[in-house]
Design an enzyme around this catalytic site. Structure first.
Site, PDB file in Angstrom:
ATOM      1  N   CYS A   1       2.439  -6.241   5.836  1.00  0.00           N
ATOM      2  CA  CYS A   1       3.532  -6.191   5.193  1.00  0.00           C
ATOM      3  C   CYS A   1       4.720  -7.032   6.137  1.00  0.00           C
ATOM      4  CB  CYS A   1       3.975  -4.665   5.613  1.00  0.00           C
ATOM      5  SG  CYS A   1       5.452  -4.136   4.596  1.00  0.00           S
TER       6      CYS A   1
ATOM      7  N   CYS B   1      -3.771   7.212  -1.465  1.00  0.00           N
ATOM      8  CA  CYS B   1      -2.757   6.380  -1.056  1.00  0.00           C
ATOM      9  C   CYS B   1      -3.404   5.056  -1.015  1.00  0.00           C
ATOM     10  CB  CYS B   1      -2.452   6.902   0.320  1.00  0.00           C
ATOM     11  SG  CYS B   1      -0.995   5.849   1.361  1.00  0.00           S
TER      12      CYS B   1
ATOM     13  N   CYS C   1       1.038   8.480   7.818  1.00  0.00           N
ATOM     14  CA  CYS C   1       1.821   7.264   7.221  1.00  0.00           C
ATOM     15  C   CYS C   1       2.318   6.465   8.430  1.00  0.00           C
ATOM     16  CB  CYS C   1       3.365   7.984   7.065  1.00  0.00           C
ATOM     17  SG  CYS C   1       3.031   9.298   5.792  1.00  0.00           S
TER      18      CYS C   1
ATOM     19  N   CYS D   1       9.549  -2.856   9.592  1.00  0.00           N
ATOM     20  CA  CYS D   1      10.154  -1.706   9.760  1.00  0.00           C
ATOM     21  C   CYS D   1       9.753  -1.307  11.332  1.00  0.00           C
ATOM     22  CB  CYS D   1       9.740  -0.424   8.980  1.00  0.00           C
ATOM     23  SG  CYS D   1      10.228  -0.808   7.150  1.00  0.00           S
TER      24      CYS D   1
ATOM     25  N   GLU E   1      -6.126  -0.809   4.228  1.00  0.00           N
ATOM     26  CA  GLU E   1      -6.691   0.568   4.456  1.00  0.00           C
ATOM     27  C   GLU E   1      -6.294   1.504   3.154  1.00  0.00           C
ATOM     28  OE1 GLU E   1      -7.231   1.498   9.209  1.00  0.00           O
ATOM     29  OE2 GLU E   1      -5.307   0.683   8.251  1.00  0.00           O
TER      30      GLU E   1
ATOM     31  N   CYS F   1       7.050   1.167  11.957  1.00  0.00           N
ATOM     32  CA  CYS F   1       5.747   1.356  11.341  1.00  0.00           C
ATOM     33  C   CYS F   1       4.688   0.390  11.928  1.00  0.00           C
ATOM     34  CB  CYS F   1       6.161   0.941   9.904  1.00  0.00           C
ATOM     35  SG  CYS F   1       4.660   0.912   8.857  1.00  0.00           S
TER      36      CYS F   1
HETATM   37  N1  SAH Z   1       6.782  -0.302   1.668  1.00  0.00           N
HETATM   38  C1  SAH Z   1       6.745   0.945   1.152  1.00  0.00           C
HETATM   39  C2  SAH Z   1       5.624   1.497   0.872  1.00  0.00           C
HETATM   40  C3  SAH Z   1       4.962   1.993   2.366  1.00  0.00           C
HETATM   41  S1  SAH Z   1       4.970   3.901   2.365  1.00  0.00           S
HETATM   42  C4  SAH Z   1       7.823   1.691   1.660  1.00  0.00           C
HETATM   43  O1  SAH Z   1       8.566   1.402   2.733  1.00  0.00           O
HETATM   44  O2  SAH Z   1       8.223   2.761   1.077  1.00  0.00           O
HETATM   45  C5  SAH Z   1       4.564   4.450   3.764  1.00  0.00           C
HETATM   46  C6  SAH Z   1       5.873   5.548   4.177  1.00  0.00           C
HETATM   47  O3  SAH Z   1       5.398   5.706   5.550  1.00  0.00           O
HETATM   48  C7  SAH Z   1       7.168   4.942   4.249  1.00  0.00           C
HETATM   49  O4  SAH Z   1       8.149   5.684   4.046  1.00  0.00           O
HETATM   50  C8  SAH Z   1       7.359   4.406   5.556  1.00  0.00           C
HETATM   51  O5  SAH Z   1       8.904   4.286   5.896  1.00  0.00           O
HETATM   52  C9  SAH Z   1       6.600   5.559   6.427  1.00  0.00           C
HETATM   53  N2  SAH Z   1       6.209   5.280   7.589  1.00  0.00           N
HETATM   54  C10 SAH Z   1       5.920   4.232   8.272  1.00  0.00           C
HETATM   55  N3  SAH Z   1       5.712   4.387   9.484  1.00  0.00           N
HETATM   56  C11 SAH Z   1       5.538   5.624   9.943  1.00  0.00           C
HETATM   57  C12 SAH Z   1       5.445   6.426  11.050  1.00  0.00           C
HETATM   58  N4  SAH Z   1       5.007   5.852  12.103  1.00  0.00           N
HETATM   59  N5  SAH Z   1       5.646   7.610  11.088  1.00  0.00           N
HETATM   60  C13 SAH Z   1       5.900   8.251   9.737  1.00  0.00           C
HETATM   61  N6  SAH Z   1       6.055   7.621   8.628  1.00  0.00           N
HETATM   62  C14 SAH Z   1       6.038   6.293   8.631  1.00  0.00           C
END
Ligand code: SAH
Length: 382
Positions: free
Chosen positions: A135, A128, A366, A139, A115, A142
């Site tokens: 991935c 973005c 995000c 996390c 996406e 996420c």
């Molecule tokens: N792998 C990289 C790129 C992903 S960026 C990284 O971790 O930085 C996406 C951003 O959104 C990251 O900061 C991630 O931690 C955040 N993110 C992921 N899931 C989220 C959620 N459910 N709510 C808010 N932010 C989230």
């Protein structure tokens, strides 16, 4: 749980041949393009000039048909048509949010999908972009981490996301004035530093003076903290760095960003301190997702500031309200809590704006990205 190391654990296909055996020139570096032209029979002394012309048509004008390249000799065009294509990933779904955000589901030649999200703001438009399908980082908060299929994207597939967004926004030729896409964030699906070479090649194409012409100051790469690749990222790519910090103790960070077990906080912050080109006018962004009763107390805010100071980091903090998704185990902190956390960090001298969630209604915010095809497969299995 397996935690991937510094070495790219994933396989990416080589520059893909399209179904009919033609080579896609999208994503080739200038040198690769020149070499490919020579191999296709373009006379060597013309190759550099032809590569420059083609580059301009592809990245500045958005052309996908060699016949439209008016200043390229007819003979050469015939050669090109026989050997190459200018590919585009397919948009299998485009959703438009009430707030103007556009989310694209992008399908690549092998059928896998990722996406890509366009976020318009008053003074800029940010795209973005994803670096991987899925991935490996897992996390806990996420959504992308719950997707099973994972592979690296090629440089062409990464650049392709900008191309389809520009196609959809009607933004060709890509003049530098009045652009819609003014900024790029490598913050979509995947960990860009686990796909270093392809991300680097793609970003170099986007920064090329004769191509898309985006300044490196308008590109931000976000990492969960792949420490051994951070220095290289600054030296070889030179874009702004964002770091998904999300916690101020190893205990909590181990839980929510498991990569922390491999590269703990102290190492991560040291690597940030050493990030090339960082100074007060060009600070590192620390992303911090607000999770209720997990990382959002006053003590957390104070510890955050203490850490950033202790490591002498030119920093700004970006507070991200947690975006829920079906099955997520965390809750977003209350608005009051987020405001208080933000004020506290501000009062101690560090900028900590709250990132307004965009495109929540279309699951484009995000951490909500996860391709619809995967959802479809799941629902079929259920
Ligand atoms: N792998 C990289 C790129 C992903 S960026 C990284 O971790 O930085 C996406 C951003 O959104 C990251 O900061 C991630 O931690 C955040 N993110 C992921 N899931 C989220 C959620 N459910 N709510 C808010 N932010 C989230």
């Amino acid at each position: 749980m397996q935690i991937p190391g510094a070495i790219d654990p994933l396989v990416a296909p080589r520059a893909p041949l399209s179904a009919n055996g033609l080579t896609d020139i999208l994503g080739l570096s200038r040198d690769e393009l020149r070499t490919a032209l020579i191999a296709a029979g373009v006379p060597e002394r013309q190759a550099r000039m032809r590569a420059g012309q083609i580059w301009h048509w592809v990245y500045h004008r958005g052309v996908t048909d060699f016949e439209a390249m008016g200043n390229v000799a007819k003979q050469v065009r015939t050669l090109l048509v026989a050997r190459f294509i200018i590919g585009r990933p397919e948009i299998t779904d485009a959703q438009y949010s009430e707030d103007g955000t556009r989310k694209y589901l992008v399908k690549f030649a092998d059928g896998s999908e990722a996406e890509c999200v366009y976020i318009p703001e008053e003074d800029r438009g940010t795209l973005c972009i994803s670096s991987q399908v899925g991935c490996t980082l897992n996390c806990r908060f996420c959504h992308t981490g719950t997707q099973r299929l994972v592979r690296n994207l090629t440089a062409g597939e990464i650049v392709g996301q900008l191309m389809i967004a520009r196609d959809d926004l009607g933004e060709w030729p890509a003049s530098t004035e009045g652009r819609k896409v003014t900024n790029i964030v490598m913050m979509g699906m995947g960990e860009p530093l686990y796909n270093f070479d392809h991300v680097k090649q793609a970003l170099q194409i986007l920064m090329d003076e004769e191509g898309v012409q985006l300044s490196r100051r308008r590109i931000t790469l976000s990492t969960a903290g792949v420490v051994p690749e951070m220095q290289r990222c600054g030296e070889e790519i030179g874009v702004n760095l964002a770091v998904s910090l999300h916690a101020v103790t190893n205990e909590i960070r181990d839980e929510i960003v498991p990569l922390n077990k491999k590269y703990p906080l102290e190492e991560l912050l040291k690597a940030c301190r050493a990030y090339p080109g960082t100074h007060n006018a060009r600070r590192i962004t620390f992303e911090y997702v607000m999770l209720k009763d997990k990382n959002d107390s006053d003590a957390d805010a104070k510890e955050l500031v203490r850490l950033l100071r202790a490591y002498d980091l030119p920093a700004k903090v970006n507070l991200i309200p947690f975006n829920p998704w079906p099955g997520s185990i965390y809750e977003c902190s209350s608005d009051d809590r987020i405001r208080r956390f933000s004020d506290l960090v501000f009062s101690m001298g560090i900028s900590a704006p709250v990132r307004t969630p965009r495109g929540r209604d279309i699951m484009a915010a995000c951490g909500q990205l996860k391709s619809a095809s995967e959802k479809l497969r799941k629902s079929r299995r259920a």
